[in-house]
Write a protein that holds these residues in place. Structure first.
Motif, mmCIF file in Angstrom:
data_model
loop_
_atom_site.group_PDB
_atom_site.id
_atom_site.type_symbol
_atom_site.label_atom_id
_atom_site.label_comp_id
_atom_site.label_asym_id
_atom_site.label_seq_id
_atom_site.Cartn_x
_atom_site.Cartn_y
_atom_site.Cartn_z
ATOM 1 N N THR A 39 0.863 -1.185 0.000
ATOM 2 C CA THR A 39 0.000 0.000 0.000
ATOM 3 C C THR A 39 0.896 1.229 0.000
ATOM 4 O O THR A 39 1.941 1.250 0.654
ATOM 5 C CB THR A 39 -0.948 0.071 1.217
ATOM 6 O OG1 THR A 39 -0.192 0.158 2.404
ATOM 7 C CG2 THR A 39 -1.879 -1.124 1.258
ATOM 8 N N THR A 41 0.416 5.243 0.739
ATOM 9 C CA THR A 41 -0.526 6.222 1.271
ATOM 10 C C THR A 41 0.107 7.602 1.225
ATOM 11 O O THR A 41 1.222 7.789 1.704
ATOM 12 C CB THR A 41 -0.898 5.892 2.730
ATOM 13 O OG1 THR A 41 -1.374 4.550 2.792
ATOM 14 C CG2 THR A 41 -1.970 6.838 3.252
ATOM 15 N N LYS A 57 -5.955 11.779 3.266
ATOM 16 C CA LYS A 57 -5.167 10.608 2.890
ATOM 17 C C LYS A 57 -5.731 9.965 1.631
ATOM 18 O O LYS A 57 -6.939 9.906 1.437
ATOM 19 C CB LYS A 57 -5.157 9.582 4.026
ATOM 20 C CG LYS A 57 -4.454 10.089 5.257
ATOM 21 C CD LYS A 57 -4.434 9.038 6.333
ATOM 22 C CE LYS A 57 -3.720 9.590 7.568
ATOM 23 N NZ LYS A 57 -3.644 8.587 8.630
ATOM 24 N N LYS A 59 -4.923 6.381 -0.720
ATOM 25 C CA LYS A 59 -4.219 5.108 -0.627
ATOM 26 C C LYS A 59 -4.328 4.336 -1.938
ATOM 27 O O LYS A 59 -5.387 4.313 -2.567
ATOM 28 C CB LYS A 59 -4.790 4.278 0.513
ATOM 29 C CG LYS A 59 -4.013 3.009 0.798
ATOM 30 C CD LYS A 59 -4.540 2.301 2.034
ATOM 31 C CE LYS A 59 -3.969 2.994 3.236
ATOM 32 N NZ LYS A 59 -4.012 2.197 4.461
#
Length: 124
Positions: A39, A41, A57, A59
């Motif tokens: 991931t 982010t 945020k 992601k």
């Protein structure tokens, strides 16, 4: 969705890149089948007029089957940008405290200095 499914899996391996008011988190996580994925982010800090702040945020989930194509396209994009625009960050020129370090052409400075009349304070 059950509560335990909403909790993110524990990070296996992590790296952080702090870049001004943005922070990038790179995390390796495990699927239920114990396979790994990545991931990425982006966390961006926003400050309110009252001094309080919040983060936005974004992601991206990147799975192994996409690694090769993702890397190939990312490398191509990075090479294109650097070939077209070089490594200098142009937006830095617009900051109040910007100082150009590699200024080699002083002809403008000489011309502008020559256009002024030299006055001695004793003449006044």
């Amino acid at each position: 969705m059950r509560e335990n499914e909403m909790i993110e899996k524990e990070d296996i391996f992590s790296k952080v890149l702090r870049a001004g008011r943005r922070t990038y988190f790179f995390d390796v996580r495990a699927t239920k089948a114990d396979d790994y994925y990545v991931t990425i982010t982006e966390s961006k800090k926003f400050t309110e007029e009252d001094g309080s702040f919040h983060f936005k945020k974004h992601k991206i989930y990147l799975y192994k089957e996409d690694f090769a194509a993702f890397r190939e396209i990312l490398d191509e994009m990075v090479d294109f940008v650097l070939d077209q625009k070089g490594e200098e960050v142009i937006s830095e020129r617009h900051q109040k405290d910007f100082k150009r370090e590699n200024f080699t052409d002083t002809s403008d400075e000489v011309k502008s200095a020559e256009s002024f009349t030299n006055i001695d304070f004793d003449d006044i």
